[in-house]
Structures are given as structure tokens and as C-alpha cells.
Design a protein around this motif. Structure first.
Motif, PDB file in Angstrom:
ATOM      1  N   ASN A  84      -2.827 -11.120   7.709  1.00 46.04           N
ATOM      2  CA  ASN A  84      -1.705 -10.472   8.387  1.00 46.04           C
ATOM      3  C   ASN A  84      -0.402 -10.595   7.607  1.00 46.04           C
ATOM      4  O   ASN A  84       0.647 -10.156   8.077  1.00 46.04           O
ATOM      5  CB  ASN A  84      -1.512 -11.073   9.788  1.00 46.04           C
ATOM      6  CG  ASN A  84      -0.564 -10.257  10.646  1.00 46.04           C
ATOM      7  OD1 ASN A  84      -0.666  -9.035  10.704  1.00 46.04           O
ATOM      8  ND2 ASN A  84       0.379 -10.925  11.302  1.00 46.04           N
ATOM      9  N   SER A 126       0.868  -1.428   5.486  1.00 46.29           N
ATOM     10  CA  SER A 126       0.640  -2.463   6.503  1.00 46.29           C
ATOM     11  C   SER A 126      -0.837  -2.565   6.844  1.00 46.29           C
ATOM     12  O   SER A 126      -1.224  -2.793   7.997  1.00 46.29           O
ATOM     13  CB  SER A 126       1.463  -2.157   7.761  1.00 46.29           C
ATOM     14  OG  SER A 126       2.845  -2.243   7.494  1.00 46.29           O
ATOM     15  N   SER A 127      -1.679  -2.415   5.826  1.00 40.96           N
ATOM     16  CA  SER A 127      -3.118  -2.492   6.062  1.00 40.96           C
ATOM     17  C   SER A 127      -3.787  -3.190   4.888  1.00 40.96           C
ATOM     18  O   SER A 127      -3.148  -3.520   3.891  1.00 40.96           O
ATOM     19  CB  SER A 127      -3.706  -1.092   6.252  1.00 40.96           C
ATOM     20  OG  SER A 127      -3.555  -0.324   5.071  1.00 40.96           O
ATOM     21  N   GLU A 128      -5.092  -3.405   5.012  1.00 36.70           N
ATOM     22  CA  GLU A 128      -5.904  -4.041   3.975  1.00 36.70           C
ATOM     23  C   GLU A 128      -5.289  -5.361   3.525  1.00 36.70           C
ATOM     24  O   GLU A 128      -5.142  -5.648   2.336  1.00 36.70           O
ATOM     25  CB  GLU A 128      -6.113  -3.088   2.792  1.00 36.70           C
ATOM     26  CG  GLU A 128      -6.842  -1.816   3.182  1.00 36.70           C
ATOM     27  CD  GLU A 128      -7.082  -0.866   2.021  1.00 36.70           C
ATOM     28  OE1 GLU A 128      -6.642  -1.173   0.891  1.00 36.70           O
ATOM     29  OE2 GLU A 128      -7.713   0.181   2.233  1.00 36.70           O
ATOM     30  N   HIS A 129      -4.927  -6.183   4.504  1.00 41.05           N
ATOM     31  CA  HIS A 129      -4.291  -7.463   4.209  1.00 41.05           C
ATOM     32  C   HIS A 129      -5.280  -8.423   3.549  1.00 41.05           C
ATOM     33  O   HIS A 129      -6.456  -8.487   3.917  1.00 41.05           O
ATOM     34  CB  HIS A 129      -3.733  -8.089   5.486  1.00 41.05           C
ATOM     35  CG  HIS A 129      -2.510  -7.400   6.004  1.00 41.05           C
ATOM     36  ND1 HIS A 129      -2.560  -6.337   6.871  1.00 41.05           N
ATOM     37  CD2 HIS A 129      -1.191  -7.624   5.756  1.00 41.05           C
ATOM     38  CE1 HIS A 129      -1.334  -5.930   7.150  1.00 41.05           C
ATOM     39  NE2 HIS A 129      -0.483  -6.694   6.484  1.00 41.05           N
TER      40      HIS A 129
END
Length: 329
Positions: A176, A293-296
Motif C-alpha cells: 500500500n 496508485s496500483s501494483e504496489h
């Protein structure tokens, strides 16, 4: 330059050479950020300008923001003591100036620490500002180019883990967290990238370096579906390229070199893949730990170096030897 105020007359007395003029500004030279190796010295000079535009005499006062990183003497000689980032400040009659000094202990040759080609250098033991406990709000790079990645949201802050690898710290991302450049991102026509990292969740796709649609979809990521490493450049004419070395849940030194015609990937100083490509445009990297805001990332990052040129084999070997020795790989 003629002194002002009371001065020694050389005979045990003093002479008054008149009132000292008001100082409008003080300037340090050389200007700009300075890069220094531990054990090396740097000579700084200063010039004071009066309100009428003329140079004026000053008894300059030099100081270091952190004397454990860099020490400065009364004549402006700066000595690098340990890896870190600090400011050297000079003052005269209320006017001040400062330069940022980046001290490293890598032992790398001057060509490999020159900020003209070393675009970014993030290391988990220096340049960190904490938002509370071990949570990292801001990470300043060690290259001297002034790059900073940060995040205003506390929930997005990675944590520094001390002793993560060979008694050295790393930044921990748990699915996150992300840090983004606060100014311009690294824009590279050619690139050599070194990463010391591991993927703690082998089935998860996690970004190490990426950007967020600011001039190309560029990604260096762990890819869970293949338990390997992907380098991706959708808007640079490069299809996905993968290398599978040792399991990604182990720490390793990953090296990527990219020109307009070749992509080469190494792991722990061993070649894993070399493919011909037809890439174009500028490679942009401005984010660590996610893409937008993805693929954390679910993993740890100890160090990143990104050069704006393709390093030759001798230089590759020098940087890889430094990293593998430092991290016991």
C-alpha cells in the motif's frame, strides 16, 4: 581586500579603518550541490557584496548542518566524514549562503559518482525524513541532483527496517506504500539501473521503479505470474521482457541496461537476458513502490542507482562489486 573596523596595526595596537558597510549578500563558490567521497576534501570560497554593489571585507563564519557527515574549517575546507547529506553554511554580518553536500562512502570512481550521468541514487541509510517512528515520508537521493521522492499521506509511507540485509537497512513496502518525485522525474534517453531489492510475495506484481503516465508507461517490476522481473515500456516501442533468475523472494542485485537497440538484464553480476529491441523516446521514472496508485510492491528496497547512459562492462562490474560487497551477496 582592505579590512574595515578595528584591525591589528602590527605593533601591538590597532587601527580603525572605518565602519563596515552593510552586507547585502554572500555567495559561496563553487555554486550548486557538491558531491564528496568520505575521506576527500572540498575547498569552498565566499564573496561578500555590499549594498552599493562593491565587494567588501568579511570575517566569514563557516558551519556544517551535521558535522558528523561533513566538517568545515574556518577557511571553508570541507571534509567528508561519513555517508549522508548536509548543508554547509557561511555567514557575514547577517548575510548567509549555503550549499548542499552529498557525501558517499562507495569508493566508486569519479565517473560513476558524477551527477552529470548518475541521475538518481537512493540508499536506505541516508536522506530519510520520518513521519513518525520508522515511517518514511521523504527520501532524498545521494547523487547530488536533488531528486526527492515523498508522499503526503501517512498510510502510504514505507517503513525503514534496520538490519534488513547484511546489517544494512532497507525500505519495506507491504502492498500500500509509494513514494513519488516532488519535482522533475528522471528522464533518460539511455539507462543503466541497479536495484538491490527483494519481492516478499512471489505471486504478486509489484513495481520497483515506474512513472504515472508522465511521458511513457515505463516500469521495472517484479511479476508474480512468472516469478521473475519485467522491464516494460509500452509507449517506447518496447514489449515486455522477462528474466527469471534466482527466486525473487531473495535479495539480489538486479542490473538493467537499455539503449534504443538492446535490453540487457543481469542478476548478481551474471547475465540473464540480452534481447534486441526497437525502443524510442525518453524513459521516465518518478515513482518507487507503485505505478500511479496500483501494483504496489510487497517487498524491500535497499538501494537504487540510475545512470543516464549505458555503462560498459568494466563500469558495470565496479558498481556490482560495490553493491554485492556492501550487501553481502
Amino acid at each position: 581586500m582592505q579590512a574595515c573596523g578595528p584591525v591589528d596595526d602590527g605593533c601591538g595596537g590597532s587601527l580603525d579603518c572605518g565602519a563596515c558597510p552593510e552586507v547585502e549578500q554572500v555567495k559561496i563558490s563553487p555554486t550548486g550541490n557538491q558531491v564528496l567521497q568520505v575521506g576527500a576534501e572540498l575547498q569552498l570560497d565566499a564573496v561578500a557584496t555590499a549594498t552599493d554593489g562593491s565587494q567588501t571585507f568579511c570575517e566569514f563564519g563557516w558551519s556544517s548542518g551535521d558535522p558528523t557527515i561533513a566538517r568545515v574549517t574556518t577557511d571553508g575546507t570541507v571534509s567528508g566524514l561519513e555517508a549522508g547529506i548536509t548543508d554547509i553554511r557561511v555567514e557575514c554580518r547577517g548575510a548567509t549562503d549555503r550549499v548542499r553536500v552529498y557525501v558517499n562512502d562507495s569508493g566508486l570512481s569519479a565517473a560513476l559518482t558524477d551527477p552529470a550521468s548518475l541521475a538518481m541514487w537512493f540508499r536506505a541509510d541516508v536522506g530519510l525524513n520520518f513521519s513518525g517512528g520508522a515511517s518514511v515520508e521523504e527520501w532524498e537521493d545521494l547523487s547530488g541532483n536533488g531528486s526527492i521522492v515523498a508522499n503526503d499521506s501517512f498510510s502510504r509511507h514505507p517503513r525503514r527496517v534496520n538490519g534488513a540485509i547484511n546489517d544494512k537497512p532497507a525500505l519495506q513496502f507491504t502492498g500500500n506504500q509509494e513514494l513519488r518525485t516532488t519535482a522533475s522525474h528522471a528522464a533518460l534517453d539511455e539507462a543503466t539501473i541497479f536495484v538491490v531489492a527483494k519481492n516478499t510475495e512471489a505471486t504478486h506484481r509489484g513495481q520497483i521503479l515506474s512513472n504515472c503516465n508522465d511521458g511513457g508507461n515505463n516500469q521495472l517490476r517484479f511479476d508474480g505470474s512468472a516469478d521473475g522481473l519485467y522491464f516494460y515500456g509500452q509507449e517506447n516501442g518496447l514489449d515486455e521482457a522477462v528474466t527469471v533468475g534466482s527466486p525473487t523472494t531473495d535479495y539480489s542485485v538486479v542490473t538493467v541496461t537499455l539503449s534504443n537497440s538492446q535490453l540487457r538484464v543481469r542478476q548478481n553480476a551474471q547475465d540473464q537476458a540480452s534481447v534486441s529491441v526497437s525502443a524510442n523516446g525518453t524513459w521516465n521514472f518518478g515513482q518507487i513502490g507503485a505505478r500511479c496508485s496500483s501494483e504496489h510492491l510487497e517487498g524491500e528496497v535497499a538501494e537504487i542507482l540510475a545512470y543516464s547512459r549505458v555503462l560498459g562492462d568494466t563500469e558495470l562490474g565496479e558498481v556490482e562489486a560495490y553493491l554485492m560487497t556492501r550487501y553481502g551477496l
